[in-house]
Design a protein around this motif. Structure first.
Motif, short mmCIF file in Angstrom:
data_model
loop_
_atom_site.label_atom_id
_atom_site.label_comp_id
_atom_site.label_asym_id
_atom_site.label_seq_id
_atom_site.Cartn_x
_atom_site.Cartn_y
_atom_site.Cartn_z
N LYS A 12 0.82 -1.22 0.15
CA LYS A 12 -0.12 0.10 -0.14
C LYS A 12 0.89 1.17 0.05
N ARG A 13 1.70 1.29 0.80
CA ARG A 13 2.82 2.44 0.95
C ARG A 13 3.55 2.59 -0.16
N LEU A 14 4.34 1.63 -1.14
CA LEU A 14 4.88 1.90 -2.02
C LEU A 14 4.15 2.16 -3.45
N HIS A 15 3.17 1.47 -3.47
CA HIS A 15 2.06 1.47 -4.50
C HIS A 15 1.62 3.01 -4.71
N ALA A 16 1.53 3.83 -3.43
CA ALA A 16 1.12 5.01 -3.47
C ALA A 16 1.94 6.11 -3.89
N LEU A 17 3.28 5.73 -4.37
CA LEU A 17 4.37 6.65 -4.36
C LEU A 17 4.40 6.70 -6.10
N GLN A 18 4.59 8.11 -6.53
CA GLN A 18 4.39 8.44 -7.94
C GLN A 18 5.58 7.77 -8.83
N SER A 19 6.84 7.75 -8.10
CA SER A 19 7.64 6.90 -8.85
C SER A 19 7.40 5.29 -8.99
N VAL A 20 6.62 4.68 -8.25
CA VAL A 20 6.52 3.42 -8.50
C VAL A 20 5.29 3.24 -9.62
N ALA A 21 5.77 2.81 -10.93
CA ALA A 21 4.82 2.81 -11.88
C ALA A 21 3.97 1.48 -12.00
N GLY A 22 4.65 0.50 -11.21
CA GLY A 22 3.81 -0.83 -11.12
C GLY A 22 4.34 -1.44 -9.81
N TYR A 23 3.44 -2.51 -9.44
CA TYR A 23 3.57 -3.40 -8.16
C TYR A 23 3.10 -4.76 -8.47
N TYR A 24 4.17 -5.77 -8.53
CA TYR A 24 3.60 -6.89 -8.91
C TYR A 24 3.95 -8.00 -7.66
N ASP A 50 9.43 -11.61 -3.52
CA ASP A 50 8.30 -11.18 -2.64
C ASP A 50 7.29 -10.27 -3.68
N ALA A 51 7.89 -9.41 -4.39
CA ALA A 51 7.31 -8.47 -5.27
C ALA A 51 8.38 -7.92 -6.26
N VAL A 52 7.58 -7.33 -7.21
CA VAL A 52 8.52 -6.65 -8.40
C VAL A 52 7.96 -5.15 -8.45
N LEU A 53 8.91 -4.39 -8.60
CA LEU A 53 8.61 -2.96 -8.66
C LEU A 53 8.81 -2.28 -9.90
N GLU A 54 8.11 -1.66 -10.53
CA GLU A 54 8.38 -0.93 -12.01
C GLU A 54 8.82 0.48 -11.39
N VAL A 55 9.81 1.05 -11.40
CA VAL A 55 10.16 2.31 -10.87
C VAL A 55 10.59 3.24 -11.87
N ARG A 56 9.95 4.51 -11.97
CA ARG A 56 9.93 5.60 -12.83
C ARG A 56 10.89 6.64 -12.30
N LYS A 57 12.04 6.65 -12.85
CA LYS A 57 13.10 7.73 -12.64
C LYS A 57 13.67 8.28 -14.03
N ASN A 58 13.62 9.92 -13.97
CA ASN A 58 13.89 10.51 -15.08
C ASN A 58 13.39 9.86 -16.34
N LYS A 143 27.27 0.57 0.76
CA LYS A 143 28.63 1.57 0.58
C LYS A 143 27.92 2.79 0.69
N GLY A 144 26.65 3.08 1.01
CA GLY A 144 26.09 4.38 1.35
C GLY A 144 25.49 5.00 0.33
N ALA A 145 25.22 4.31 -1.10
CA ALA A 145 24.65 4.76 -1.91
C ALA A 145 23.03 4.79 -1.72
N THR A 146 22.11 5.68 -2.11
CA THR A 146 20.82 5.56 -1.84
C THR A 146 20.02 5.38 -3.18
N ILE A 147 18.70 4.88 -2.93
CA ILE A 147 17.55 5.05 -4.05
C ILE A 147 16.25 5.51 -3.19
N THR A 148 15.82 6.55 -3.62
CA THR A 148 14.90 7.26 -3.07
C THR A 148 13.62 7.13 -4.04
N LEU A 149 12.41 6.54 -3.53
CA LEU A 149 11.22 6.41 -4.02
C LEU A 149 10.17 7.53 -3.55
N GLU A 150 9.82 8.37 -4.42
CA GLU A 150 8.86 9.42 -4.14
C GLU A 150 7.59 9.29 -4.43
#
Length: 150
Positions: A12-24, A50-58, A143-150
């Motif tokens: 529910k939380r991730l699917h509501a984010l604009q950058s998440v175009a699909g959740y399976y 457990d799930a696959v996300l389609e993430v929209r970035k740029n 290593k400290g790099a991040t991925i931000t889903l918004e």
């Protein structure tokens, strides 16, 4: 059962984010044959992700796996699954949602045992941080790099 209930909250939380175009969900991946024949998802079907996300970035869509780790498992068990992901070049990123910091540390150690100093593909976040309704979810690799889903 508790794993699945909390995974629904994560969905529910991730699917509501604009950058998440699909959740399976895992059930969708395993039940629909089209996913196993789709190159971007075949590795996740094989690994019972457990799930696959389609993430929209740029303006680009990237397919990433999502694993929810609610209970602590042994380092070897985590390493085996991570090795399976790393063995498939189609797996670019795996997001891990962890119930607590101890699980997250064990996963990072397992990933390091598999990859050494190579570039990490696993990104981690604590369950409580993912479920916060502040408009974004931040996953961090070992290593400290991040991925931000918004």
């Amino acid at each position: 059962m508790e794993h699945d209930i909390q995974l629904v909250e994560v969905r529910k939380r991730l699917h509501a984010l604009q950058s998440v175009a699909g959740y399976y969900t895992e059930n969708m991946l395993q039940a629909c044959e089209e996913f196993s024949s789709k190159d971007s998802m075949a590795a996740f079907v094989k690994n019972n992700t457990d799930a696959v996300l389609e993430v929209r970035k740029n303006g680009k869509i990237t397919t990433v796996g999502l694993e929810f780790e609610r209970s602590e498992k042994g380092l070897d068990r985590y390493a085996k699954k991570i090795l399976s992901y790393y063995s498939d070049p189609r797996t670019a990123v795996i997001l891990y949602v962890c119930r607590n910091a101890a699980i997250q540390k064990t996963l990072a150690r397992a990933e390091a045992s598999v990859m050494g100093e190579g570039p990490p593909r696993c990104f981690y976040a604590l369950l409580e941080n993912v479920l916060q309704a502040n408009g974004k979810c931040i996953f961090t690799n070992r290593k400290g790099a991040t991925i931000t889903l918004e």
